[in-house]
Design a protein around this motif. Structure first.
Motif, PDB file in Angstrom:
ATOM      1  N   THR A  10       0.849  -1.190   0.000  1.00  0.00           N
ATOM      2  CA  THR A  10       0.000   0.000   0.000  1.00  0.00           C
ATOM      3  C   THR A  10       0.880   1.234   0.000  1.00  0.00           C
ATOM      4  OG1 THR A  10      -1.620  -1.199   1.351  1.00  0.00           O
ATOM      5  CG2 THR A  10      -1.875   1.182   1.218  1.00  0.00           C
ATOM      6  N   LEU A  11       0.485   2.234  -0.750  1.00  0.00           N
ATOM      7  CA  LEU A  11       1.197   3.497  -0.692  1.00  0.00           C
ATOM      8  C   LEU A  11       0.291   4.652  -1.079  1.00  0.00           C
ATOM      9  CD1 LEU A  11       3.783   3.710  -3.612  1.00  0.00           C
ATOM     10  CD2 LEU A  11       2.069   1.922  -3.452  1.00  0.00           C
ATOM     11  N   VAL A  12       0.545   5.773  -0.440  1.00  0.00           N
ATOM     12  CA  VAL A  12      -0.172   7.009  -0.723  1.00  0.00           C
ATOM     13  C   VAL A  12       0.876   8.029  -1.159  1.00  0.00           C
ATOM     14  CG1 VAL A  12      -1.659   8.812   0.187  1.00  0.00           C
ATOM     15  CG2 VAL A  12      -1.910   6.456   0.999  1.00  0.00           C
ATOM     16  N   GLN A  13       0.672   8.564  -2.358  1.00  0.00           N
ATOM     17  CA  GLN A  13       1.671   9.465  -2.933  1.00  0.00           C
ATOM     18  C   GLN A  13       1.014  10.759  -3.399  1.00  0.00           C
ATOM     19  OE1 GLN A  13       4.594   7.763  -1.943  1.00  0.00           O
ATOM     20  NE2 GLN A  13       5.424   8.302  -3.954  1.00  0.00           N
ATOM     21  N   PRO A  14       1.716  11.872  -3.274  1.00  0.00           N
ATOM     22  CA  PRO A  14       1.164  13.125  -3.813  1.00  0.00           C
ATOM     23  C   PRO A  14       1.329  13.194  -5.321  1.00  0.00           C
ATOM     24  CG  PRO A  14       3.296  13.520  -2.795  1.00  0.00           C
ATOM     25  CD  PRO A  14       2.963  12.086  -2.528  1.00  0.00           C
ATOM     26  N   VAL A  15       0.450  13.955  -5.940  1.00  0.00           N
ATOM     27  CA  VAL A  15       0.554  14.191  -7.385  1.00  0.00           C
ATOM     28  C   VAL A  15       1.926  14.785  -7.702  1.00  0.00           C
ATOM     29  CG1 VAL A  15      -0.312  15.624  -9.263  1.00  0.00           C
ATOM     30  CG2 VAL A  15      -1.918  14.516  -7.736  1.00  0.00           C
ATOM     31  N   GLY A  16       2.516  14.276  -8.766  1.00  0.00           N
ATOM     32  CA  GLY A  16       3.816  14.786  -9.185  1.00  0.00           C
ATOM     33  C   GLY A  16       5.006  14.080  -8.594  1.00  0.00           C
ATOM     34  N   SER A  17       4.754  13.180  -7.639  1.00  0.00           N
ATOM     35  CA  SER A  17       5.866  12.449  -7.017  1.00  0.00           C
ATOM     36  C   SER A  17       6.212  11.219  -7.860  1.00  0.00           C
ATOM     37  CB  SER A  17       5.483  12.020  -5.604  1.00  0.00           C
ATOM     38  OG  SER A  17       4.403  11.104  -5.629  1.00  0.00           O
ATOM     39  N   PRO A  18       7.411  10.659  -7.662  1.00  0.00           N
ATOM     40  CA  PRO A  18       7.793   9.465  -8.415  1.00  0.00           C
ATOM     41  C   PRO A  18       7.200   8.197  -7.811  1.00  0.00           C
ATOM     42  CG  PRO A  18       9.576  10.147  -6.991  1.00  0.00           C
ATOM     43  CD  PRO A  18       8.496  11.176  -6.840  1.00  0.00           C
ATOM     44  N   LYS A  79       7.812   8.932 -13.226  1.00  0.00           N
ATOM     45  CA  LYS A  79       8.580  10.089 -12.774  1.00  0.00           C
ATOM     46  C   LYS A  79       7.677  11.091 -12.071  1.00  0.00           C
ATOM     47  CE  LYS A  79      12.144   9.773 -16.338  1.00  0.00           C
ATOM     48  NZ  LYS A  79      12.825  10.459 -17.472  1.00  0.00           N
ATOM     49  N   LYS A  80       6.427  11.193 -12.543  1.00  0.00           N
ATOM     50  CA  LYS A  80       5.478  12.145 -11.957  1.00  0.00           C
ATOM     51  C   LYS A  80       4.080  11.548 -11.990  1.00  0.00           C
ATOM     52  CE  LYS A  80       7.779  16.549 -13.028  1.00  0.00           C
ATOM     53  NZ  LYS A  80       7.621  17.884 -13.688  1.00  0.00           N
ATOM     54  N   LEU A  81       3.570  11.212 -10.824  1.00  0.00           N
ATOM     55  CA  LEU A  81       2.269  10.585 -10.739  1.00  0.00           C
ATOM     56  C   LEU A  81       1.124  11.563 -11.014  1.00  0.00           C
ATOM     57  CD1 LEU A  81       2.761   8.339  -7.603  1.00  0.00           C
ATOM     58  CD2 LEU A  81       2.257   7.537  -9.924  1.00  0.00           C
ATOM     59  N   LEU A  82       0.079  11.021 -11.622  1.00  0.00           N
ATOM     60  CA  LEU A  82      -1.160  11.760 -11.848  1.00  0.00           C
ATOM     61  C   LEU A  82      -2.245  11.183 -10.955  1.00  0.00           C
ATOM     62  CD1 LEU A  82      -1.090  11.655 -15.758  1.00  0.00           C
ATOM     63  CD2 LEU A  82      -0.234  13.499 -14.293  1.00  0.00           C
ATOM     64  N   LEU A  83      -3.281  11.950 -10.751  1.00  0.00           N
ATOM     65  CA  LEU A  83      -4.418  11.433  -9.958  1.00  0.00           C
ATOM     66  C   LEU A  83      -4.973  10.161 -10.578  1.00  0.00           C
ATOM     67  CD1 LEU A  83      -6.394  14.699  -9.113  1.00  0.00           C
ATOM     68  CD2 LEU A  83      -5.143  13.247  -7.502  1.00  0.00           C
ATOM     69  N   SER A  84      -4.993  10.123 -11.885  1.00  0.00           N
ATOM     70  CA  SER A  84      -5.567   8.981 -12.601  1.00  0.00           C
ATOM     71  C   SER A  84      -4.717   7.723 -12.486  1.00  0.00           C
ATOM     72  CB  SER A  84      -5.752   9.331 -14.081  1.00  0.00           C
ATOM     73  OG  SER A  84      -4.515   9.715 -14.648  1.00  0.00           O
ATOM     74  N   ASP A  85      -3.534   7.837 -11.892  1.00  0.00           N
ATOM     75  CA  ASP A  85      -2.693   6.654 -11.700  1.00  0.00           C
ATOM     76  C   ASP A  85      -3.119   5.834 -10.483  1.00  0.00           C
ATOM     77  OD1 ASP A  85       0.181   8.548 -12.769  1.00  0.00           O
ATOM     78  OD2 ASP A  85      -1.005   7.080 -13.915  1.00  0.00           O
ATOM     79  N   SER A  86      -4.041   6.359  -9.696  1.00  0.00           N
ATOM     80  CA  SER A  86      -4.519   5.596  -8.538  1.00  0.00           C
ATOM     81  C   SER A  86      -5.137   4.286  -8.989  1.00  0.00           C
ATOM     82  CB  SER A  86      -5.567   6.410  -7.777  1.00  0.00           C
ATOM     83  OG  SER A  86      -5.002   7.556  -7.195  1.00  0.00           O
ATOM     84  N   GLY A  87      -4.905   3.257  -8.216  1.00  0.00           N
ATOM     85  CA  GLY A  87      -5.481   1.963  -8.553  1.00  0.00           C
ATOM     86  C   GLY A  87      -4.750   0.836  -7.863  1.00  0.00           C
ATOM     87  N   PHE A  88      -5.126  -0.344  -8.257  1.00  0.00           N
ATOM     88  CA  PHE A  88      -4.548  -1.568  -7.700  1.00  0.00           C
ATOM     89  C   PHE A  88      -3.642  -2.160  -8.772  1.00  0.00           C
ATOM     90  CE2 PHE A  88      -4.073  -4.699  -4.678  1.00  0.00           C
ATOM     91  CZ  PHE A  88      -4.583  -5.944  -5.000  1.00  0.00           C
ATOM     92  N   TYR A  89      -2.353  -2.256  -8.481  1.00  0.00           N
ATOM     93  CA  TYR A  89      -1.384  -2.720  -9.454  1.00  0.00           C
ATOM     94  C   TYR A  89      -0.998  -4.154  -9.137  1.00  0.00           C
ATOM     95  CZ  TYR A  89      -1.014   2.012 -11.175  1.00  0.00           C
ATOM     96  OH  TYR A  89      -1.303   3.240 -11.731  1.00  0.00           O
ATOM     97  N   LEU A  90      -1.058  -4.975 -10.159  1.00  0.00           N
ATOM     98  CA  LEU A  90      -0.790  -6.398  -9.988  1.00  0.00           C
ATOM     99  C   LEU A  90       0.334  -6.845 -10.902  1.00  0.00           C
ATOM    100  CD1 LEU A  90      -4.514  -7.396  -9.953  1.00  0.00           C
ATOM    101  CD2 LEU A  90      -2.946  -8.063  -8.140  1.00  0.00           C
ATOM    102  N   GLY A 107      -0.459  -7.722  -5.004  1.00  0.00           N
ATOM    103  CA  GLY A 107      -0.949  -6.431  -5.448  1.00  0.00           C
ATOM    104  C   GLY A 107      -0.422  -5.271  -4.623  1.00  0.00           C
ATOM    105  N   SER A 108      -0.404  -4.091  -5.259  1.00  0.00           N
ATOM    106  CA  SER A 108      -0.002  -2.852  -4.597  1.00  0.00           C
ATOM    107  C   SER A 108      -1.101  -1.821  -4.806  1.00  0.00           C
ATOM    108  CB  SER A 108       1.306  -2.315  -5.204  1.00  0.00           C
ATOM    109  OG  SER A 108       2.361  -3.238  -5.050  1.00  0.00           O
ATOM    110  N   ARG A 109      -1.643  -1.349  -3.711  1.00  0.00           N
ATOM    111  CA  ARG A 109      -2.733  -0.377  -3.815  1.00  0.00           C
ATOM    112  C   ARG A 109      -2.155   1.019  -3.713  1.00  0.00           C
ATOM    113  NH1 ARG A 109      -7.706  -1.515  -4.118  1.00  0.00           N
ATOM    114  NH2 ARG A 109      -7.359  -3.612  -3.295  1.00  0.00           N
ATOM    115  N   LEU A 110      -2.276   1.790  -4.802  1.00  0.00           N
ATOM    116  CA  LEU A 110      -1.721   3.139  -4.890  1.00  0.00           C
ATOM    117  C   LEU A 110      -2.838   4.168  -4.855  1.00  0.00           C
ATOM    118  CD1 LEU A 110       0.517   5.247  -5.544  1.00  0.00           C
ATOM    119  CD2 LEU A 110       0.103   4.753  -7.968  1.00  0.00           C
ATOM    120  N   THR A 111      -2.690   5.125  -3.968  1.00  0.00           N
ATOM    121  CA  THR A 111      -3.602   6.270  -3.916  1.00  0.00           C
ATOM    122  C   THR A 111      -2.784   7.518  -4.166  1.00  0.00           C
ATOM    123  OG1 THR A 111      -5.007   5.161  -2.295  1.00  0.00           O
ATOM    124  CG2 THR A 111      -5.276   7.541  -2.544  1.00  0.00           C
ATOM    125  N   VAL A 112      -3.166   8.252  -5.193  1.00  0.00           N
ATOM    126  CA  VAL A 112      -2.492   9.498  -5.514  1.00  0.00           C
ATOM    127  C   VAL A 112      -3.394  10.652  -5.069  1.00  0.00           C
ATOM    128  CG1 VAL A 112      -1.426  10.889  -7.318  1.00  0.00           C
ATOM    129  CG2 VAL A 112      -1.373   8.395  -7.483  1.00  0.00           C
TER     130      VAL A 112
END
Lengths: 113, 106
Positions: A10-18, A79-90, A107-112
């Motif tokens: 699980t990870l929570v990342q701000p917009v624009g972060s890698p 390199k730079k996350l967007l809001l739309s990159d949020s999701g469950f990555y498998l 799986g990795s659950r990403l919240t941007v």
């Protein structure tokens, strides 16, 4: 026996972060490796697949990239996350590209934000 | 093209009722795979069908592959709460259906 590890879970990342998600497979050689994304309540979207070291095929153009530095290691990056990159990555692997059972990581659950 | 279409997208049943999800392709499939994903979990392989008209059973689950190898179905008899999840069909690792999400109320 073969196992697949994926992290972080699980990870929570701000917009624009890698971003860097890592996947490793144990107990097999020359696996075919895959990255999928699953938006909330949606199906599986294939992002990248790899048939060998340094060989990456991209299915969907976006700000994500993948690398395979070692035979059993597959990395998903941005390199730079967007809001739309949020999701469950498998991450997943198969012994053959078009045949055989797919073995998925946890799986990795990403919240941007 | 090579997509597989799954219907329905969602299905809610009472415990004990039957459930069926369908997977359709406009082109002939060399094989079809089925996966189950529990809520919050990752997809888990259920079965692969290869032969035309093939029928396979796993306890209360029955999988069929059409005679023309363009469609497949998964039927669950007498659903239980443990059947809750999303069921995907896949023609290869590269092409998945969008899944059918099953909810079961007791």
């Amino acid at each position: 026996s073969q196992t697949i590890h994926q992290w972080p879970a699980t990870l929570v990342q701000p917009v624009g972060s890698p971003l860097s998600l890592e996947c490793t497979v144990e107990g097999t050689s020359n696996p075919n490796l895959y990255w999928y994304r699953q938006a909330a309540g949606r199906g599986l979207q294939l992002l990248f697949y790899s048939v060998g070291i340094g060989q990456i095929s991209s299915e969907v153009p976006q700000n994500l990239s993948a690398s395979r530095p070692q035979d059993r290691q597959f990395i998903l990056s941005s390199k730079k996350l967007l809001l739309s990159d949020s999701g469950f990555y498998l991450c997943a692997w198969t012994p053959g590209l078009a045949t055989g059972e797919l073995f998925f990581g946890e799986g990795s659950r990403l919240t941007v934000l | 093209g090579q997509q597989v279409m799954q219907i329905p997208q969602y299905q809610h049943v009472q415990e004990g009722e039957d459930f069926t999800t369908y997977c359709n392709s406009s082109t002939t499939l060399s094989n079809i795979q089925w996966y189950k994903q529990r809520p919050g979990g990752h997809p888990v392989f259920l079965i692969q069908l290869v032969k035309s008209g093939e029928v396979k059973k796993q306890k209360r689950l029955t999988f069929q592959f059409g005679e023309a190898k363009k469609n497949s179905s998964l039927h669950i008899t007498a659903t239980q709460t443990t059947d809750v999840g999303t069921y995907f069909c896949a023609r290869t690792a590269l092409i998945f259906g969008k899944g059918t999400t099953l909810s079961v109320s007791s």
